[in-house]
Design a protein around this motif. Structure first.
Motif, PDB file in Angstrom:
ATOM      1  N   VAL A 202     -12.512  20.947  48.500  1.00 43.15           N
ATOM      2  CA  VAL A 202     -12.171  19.544  48.300  1.00 43.15           C
ATOM      3  C   VAL A 202     -13.133  18.899  47.309  1.00 43.15           C
ATOM      4  O   VAL A 202     -12.714  18.117  46.434  1.00 43.15           O
ATOM      5  CB  VAL A 202     -12.184  18.789  49.641  1.00 43.15           C
ATOM      6  N   MET A 203     -14.422  19.223  47.418  1.00 43.61           N
ATOM      7  CA  MET A 203     -15.408  18.636  46.517  1.00 43.61           C
ATOM      8  C   MET A 203     -15.194  19.112  45.087  1.00 43.61           C
ATOM      9  O   MET A 203     -15.446  18.366  44.130  1.00 43.61           O
ATOM     10  CB  MET A 203     -16.826  18.981  46.976  1.00 43.61           C
ATOM     11  N   ARG A 204     -14.712  20.330  44.912  1.00 44.39           N
ATOM     12  CA  ARG A 204     -14.422  20.834  43.567  1.00 44.39           C
ATOM     13  C   ARG A 204     -13.264  20.059  42.944  1.00 44.39           C
ATOM     14  O   ARG A 204     -13.298  19.700  41.760  1.00 44.39           O
ATOM     15  CB  ARG A 204     -14.101  22.331  43.640  1.00 44.39           C
ATOM     16  N   VAL A 205     -12.252  19.784  43.750  1.00 43.77           N
ATOM     17  CA  VAL A 205     -11.126  18.983  43.266  1.00 43.77           C
ATOM     18  C   VAL A 205     -11.588  17.556  42.971  1.00 43.77           C
ATOM     19  O   VAL A 205     -11.210  16.958  41.951  1.00 43.77           O
ATOM     20  CB  VAL A 205      -9.992  18.974  44.314  1.00 43.77           C
ATOM     21  N   PHE A 206     -12.429  17.024  43.853  1.00 47.12           N
ATOM     22  CA  PHE A 206     -12.950  15.661  43.690  1.00 47.12           C
ATOM     23  C   PHE A 206     -13.775  15.540  42.409  1.00 47.12           C
ATOM     24  O   PHE A 206     -13.797  14.495  41.758  1.00 47.12           O
ATOM     25  CB  PHE A 206     -13.785  15.290  44.917  1.00 47.12           C
ATOM     26  N   PHE A 207     -14.459  16.640  42.040  1.00 46.16           N
ATOM     27  CA  PHE A 207     -15.258  16.652  40.817  1.00 46.16           C
ATOM     28  C   PHE A 207     -14.377  16.390  39.590  1.00 46.16           C
ATOM     29  O   PHE A 207     -14.702  15.558  38.741  1.00 46.16           O
ATOM     30  CB  PHE A 207     -15.967  18.007  40.679  1.00 46.16           C
ATOM     31  N   TYR A 208     -13.252  17.105  39.508  1.00 47.60           N
ATOM     32  CA  TYR A 208     -12.365  16.933  38.354  1.00 47.60           C
ATOM     33  C   TYR A 208     -11.574  15.629  38.430  1.00 47.60           C
ATOM     34  O   TYR A 208     -11.086  15.138  37.400  1.00 47.60           O
ATOM     35  CB  TYR A 208     -11.415  18.123  38.240  1.00 47.60           C
ATOM     36  N   SER A 210     -12.978  12.910  39.303  1.00 49.09           N
ATOM     37  CA  SER A 210     -13.978  11.871  39.032  1.00 49.09           C
ATOM     38  C   SER A 210     -14.412  11.982  37.568  1.00 49.09           C
ATOM     39  O   SER A 210     -14.480  13.095  37.024  1.00 49.09           O
ATOM     40  CB  SER A 210     -15.199  12.044  39.950  1.00 49.09           C
ATOM     41  N   PRO A 211     -14.708  10.873  36.933  1.00 52.44           N
ATOM     42  CA  PRO A 211     -15.069  10.901  35.493  1.00 52.44           C
ATOM     43  C   PRO A 211     -16.489  11.389  35.241  1.00 52.44           C
ATOM     44  O   PRO A 211     -17.345  10.653  34.754  1.00 52.44           O
ATOM     45  CB  PRO A 211     -14.890   9.444  35.068  1.00 52.44           C
ATOM     46  N   VAL A 212     -16.733  12.654  35.599  1.00 47.58           N
ATOM     47  CA  VAL A 212     -18.038  13.259  35.342  1.00 47.58           C
ATOM     48  C   VAL A 212     -18.084  13.820  33.933  1.00 47.58           C
ATOM     49  O   VAL A 212     -19.068  13.651  33.207  1.00 47.58           O
ATOM     50  CB  VAL A 212     -18.336  14.382  36.359  1.00 47.58           C
ATOM     51  N   LEU A 213     -17.002  14.484  33.520  1.00 45.72           N
ATOM     52  CA  LEU A 213     -16.942  15.132  32.210  1.00 45.72           C
ATOM     53  C   LEU A 213     -16.264  14.272  31.157  1.00 45.72           C
ATOM     54  O   LEU A 213     -16.298  14.608  29.975  1.00 45.72           O
ATOM     55  CB  LEU A 213     -16.197  16.467  32.316  1.00 45.72           C
ATOM     56  N   TYR A 227      -7.643   5.706  39.641  1.00 47.22           N
ATOM     57  CA  TYR A 227      -9.098   5.762  39.766  1.00 47.22           C
ATOM     58  C   TYR A 227      -9.673   4.537  40.463  1.00 47.22           C
ATOM     59  O   TYR A 227     -10.862   4.506  40.782  1.00 47.22           O
ATOM     60  CB  TYR A 227      -9.724   5.952  38.385  1.00 47.22           C
ATOM     61  N   ASN A 228      -8.849   3.524  40.708  1.00 45.62           N
ATOM     62  CA  ASN A 228      -9.292   2.386  41.511  1.00 45.62           C
ATOM     63  C   ASN A 228      -9.617   2.801  42.940  1.00 45.62           C
ATOM     64  O   ASN A 228     -10.356   2.105  43.640  1.00 45.62           O
ATOM     65  CB  ASN A 228      -8.217   1.296  41.532  1.00 45.62           C
ATOM     66  N   PHE A 229      -9.056   3.935  43.374  1.00 44.06           N
ATOM     67  CA  PHE A 229      -9.240   4.382  44.752  1.00 44.06           C
ATOM     68  C   PHE A 229     -10.311   5.459  44.876  1.00 44.06           C
ATOM     69  O   PHE A 229     -10.497   6.022  45.950  1.00 44.06           O
ATOM     70  CB  PHE A 229      -7.906   4.894  45.310  1.00 44.06           C
ATOM     71  N   ASN A 230     -10.990   5.753  43.789  1.00 44.35           N
ATOM     72  CA  ASN A 230     -12.074   6.737  43.806  1.00 44.35           C
ATOM     73  C   ASN A 230     -13.409   5.997  43.787  1.00 44.35           C
ATOM     74  O   ASN A 230     -13.803   5.455  42.755  1.00 44.35           O
ATOM     75  CB  ASN A 230     -11.954   7.661  42.587  1.00 44.35           C
ATOM     76  N   PRO A 231     -14.132   5.968  44.903  1.00 45.15           N
ATOM     77  CA  PRO A 231     -15.373   5.191  44.957  1.00 45.15           C
ATOM     78  C   PRO A 231     -16.487   5.722  44.074  1.00 45.15           C
ATOM     79  O   PRO A 231     -17.455   5.011  43.801  1.00 45.15           O
ATOM     80  CB  PRO A 231     -15.769   5.268  46.444  1.00 45.15           C
ATOM     81  N   MET A 232     -16.364   6.976  43.601  1.00 45.29           N
ATOM     82  CA  MET A 232     -17.408   7.523  42.735  1.00 45.29           C
ATOM     83  C   MET A 232     -17.309   7.005  41.304  1.00 45.29           C
ATOM     84  O   MET A 232     -18.248   7.150  40.531  1.00 45.29           O
ATOM     85  CB  MET A 232     -17.348   9.053  42.731  1.00 45.29           C
ATOM     86  N   VAL A 233     -16.181   6.405  40.944  1.00 39.29           N
ATOM     87  CA  VAL A 233     -16.015   5.899  39.578  1.00 39.29           C
ATOM     88  C   VAL A 233     -17.045   4.820  39.280  1.00 39.29           C
ATOM     89  O   VAL A 233     -17.719   4.831  38.244  1.00 39.29           O
ATOM     90  CB  VAL A 233     -14.582   5.368  39.358  1.00 39.29           C
ATOM     91  N   GLY A 234     -17.188   3.867  40.184  1.00 41.22           N
ATOM     92  CA  GLY A 234     -18.169   2.801  39.996  1.00 41.22           C
ATOM     93  C   GLY A 234     -19.590   3.325  39.976  1.00 41.22           C
ATOM     94  O   GLY A 234     -20.434   2.849  39.204  1.00 41.22           O
ATOM     95  N   LEU A 236     -20.587   6.317  38.988  1.00 39.67           N
ATOM     96  CA  LEU A 236     -20.810   7.011  37.724  1.00 39.67           C
ATOM     97  C   LEU A 236     -20.948   6.038  36.552  1.00 39.67           C
ATOM     98  O   LEU A 236     -21.812   6.217  35.689  1.00 39.67           O
ATOM     99  CB  LEU A 236     -19.654   7.983  37.460  1.00 39.67           C
ATOM    100  N   THR A 237     -20.118   5.000  36.525  1.00 36.70           N
ATOM    101  CA  THR A 237     -20.200   4.049  35.408  1.00 36.70           C
ATOM    102  C   THR A 237     -21.499   3.254  35.454  1.00 36.70           C
ATOM    103  O   THR A 237     -22.097   2.968  34.402  1.00 36.70           O
ATOM    104  CB  THR A 237     -19.006   3.092  35.425  1.00 36.70           C
ATOM    105  N   LEU A 238     -21.961   2.915  36.650  1.00 34.66           N
ATOM    106  CA  LEU A 238     -23.230   2.191  36.764  1.00 34.66           C
ATOM    107  C   LEU A 238     -24.402   3.073  36.356  1.00 34.66           C
ATOM    108  O   LEU A 238     -25.340   2.615  35.694  1.00 34.66           O
ATOM    109  CB  LEU A 238     -23.426   1.685  38.193  1.00 34.66           C
ATOM    110  N   SER A 239     -24.374   4.346  36.754  1.00 34.70           N
ATOM    111  CA  SER A 239     -25.478   5.243  36.396  1.00 34.70           C
ATOM    112  C   SER A 239     -25.492   5.509  34.895  1.00 34.70           C
ATOM    113  O   SER A 239     -26.553   5.640  34.282  1.00 34.70           O
ATOM    114  CB  SER A 239     -25.359   6.564  37.165  1.00 34.70           C
ATOM    115  N   ARG A 240     -24.303   5.572  34.261  1.00 35.54           N
ATOM    116  CA  ARG A 240     -24.225   5.835  32.828  1.00 35.54           C
ATOM    117  C   ARG A 240     -24.576   4.616  31.994  1.00 35.54           C
ATOM    118  O   ARG A 240     -24.816   4.747  30.784  1.00 35.54           O
ATOM    119  CB  ARG A 240     -22.814   6.297  32.475  1.00 35.54           C
ATOM    120  N   ALA A 241     -24.591   3.444  32.610  1.00 33.49           N
ATOM    121  CA  ALA A 241     -24.922   2.228  31.859  1.00 33.49           C
ATOM    122  C   ALA A 241     -26.336   2.288  31.296  1.00 33.49           C
ATOM    123  O   ALA A 241     -26.689   1.495  30.419  1.00 33.49           O
ATOM    124  CB  ALA A 241     -24.758   0.996  32.744  1.00 33.49           C
TER     125      ALA A 241
END
Length: 282
Positions: A202-208, A210-213, A227-234, A236-241
């Motif tokens: 599941v985590m492997r699917v969640f990786f793809y 999520s906007p990691v790459l 992607y509004n329903f993926n809590p990792m999006v926010g 990742l965007t905050l960390s990339r800021a």
């Protein structure tokens, strides 16, 4: 107040402490904060025990992995520039580091109660502490890995943006989300052993998913809505800021905050409800 120990029982042994209020449970966790510190230190020492380089691996590990990504995406796929025409490798590494914390933390937290079954069963340490110790120790490794960003920033002569001020919020959101999933999965893995094998898939699917790459800005509008329903999006965007502010999206960040809080609340409820059954099983 006397310091708590793994074997001390200052408030009596609670074989199933679901009768305690959430405030009382939180107070017990604070009371055992020194045990948490010892457990985190133990985890870090055990991970690098027998290693000649020791804690240097906390920097080398993400650095070497990022070099693999550099070869694949920059040299093979010719992906040189990310958003704002800044180096794509910086974009990739900022996402990779915080994802590694989340991914490793979820999988380790899911096994936290089962792997420490004897201590969980025989000690009076709050059971939540075993999940908390995973989230904190993996978070420490994430912090120790941040020099990789400095290395790439210097290599590409790229300075941080004002968005670096948002990094603590990304860390907090990731921590809350990780704790929520840990509180949900840890008791379920004890009760349903096969779940432990499903989680990595599941985590492997969640990786793809999520906007990691990649950047969400490159997605079609119809797909972007999901992607509004993926809590990792926010997160990742905050960390990339730190280097990329173009991806900042108030809607994604708001939804991620709401999602993290909901997951954490569900985790608390699930953990409290299943704690007694878990203690009978381990």
């Amino acid at each position: 107040m006397t310091s708590a120990s793994l074997r001390s029982r200052p408030e009596g042994f609670h074989s199933g402490s679901s009768q305690q209020s959430l405030v009382e449970r939180a107070k017990r966790i604070v009371q055992y904060r020194r045990i948490l510190e010892l457990l985190v230190r133990r985890d870090l020492k055990v991970r690098y025990a027998g290693s000649a380089l020791g804690y240097v691996w906390t920097v080398l590990d993400p650095l070497l992995m990022s070099l693999v990504y550099w070869f694949v995406f920059v040299k093979i796929f010719k992906r040189d520039a990310g958003p704002q025409n800044r180096p794509y490798m910086l974009y990739l590494v900022t996402g990779q580091l915080i994802w590694a914390w989340f991914n490793g933390g979820v999988q380790a937290a899911a096994r936290a109660l089962r792997s420490e079954a004897q201590m969980v069963r025989s000690s009076n340490v709050p059971r939540e502490l075993w999940i908390l110790r995973v989230a904190v120790s993996k978070g420490v490794e994430y912090v120790f890995g941040l020099p990789v960003l400095i290395i790439y920033g210097l290599a590409y002569w790229t300075h941080p943006t004002w968005g670096i001020l948002l990094l603590p919020f990304a860390v907090l959101m990731c921590f809350v989300l990780l704790m929520g999933f840990g509180l949900i999965l840890a008791p379920l893995v004890v009760l349903y052993r096969d779940l432990d094998r499903v989680i990595p898939i599941v985590m492997r699917v969640f990786f793809y998913a999520s906007p990691v790459l990649y950047s969400t800005n490159r997605l079609p509008p119809s797909v972007r809505f999901v992607y509004n329903f993926n809590p990792m999006v926010g997160v990742l965007t905050l960390s990339r800021a730190t280097f990329f502010t173009a991806d900042l999206n108030a809607v994604y960040i708001r939804n991620s905050i709401i999602g993290a809080v909901i997951v954490f609340a569900i985790g608390v409820v699930v953990f409290v409800r299943l704690e007694r059954a878990v203690l009978k099983e381990i």
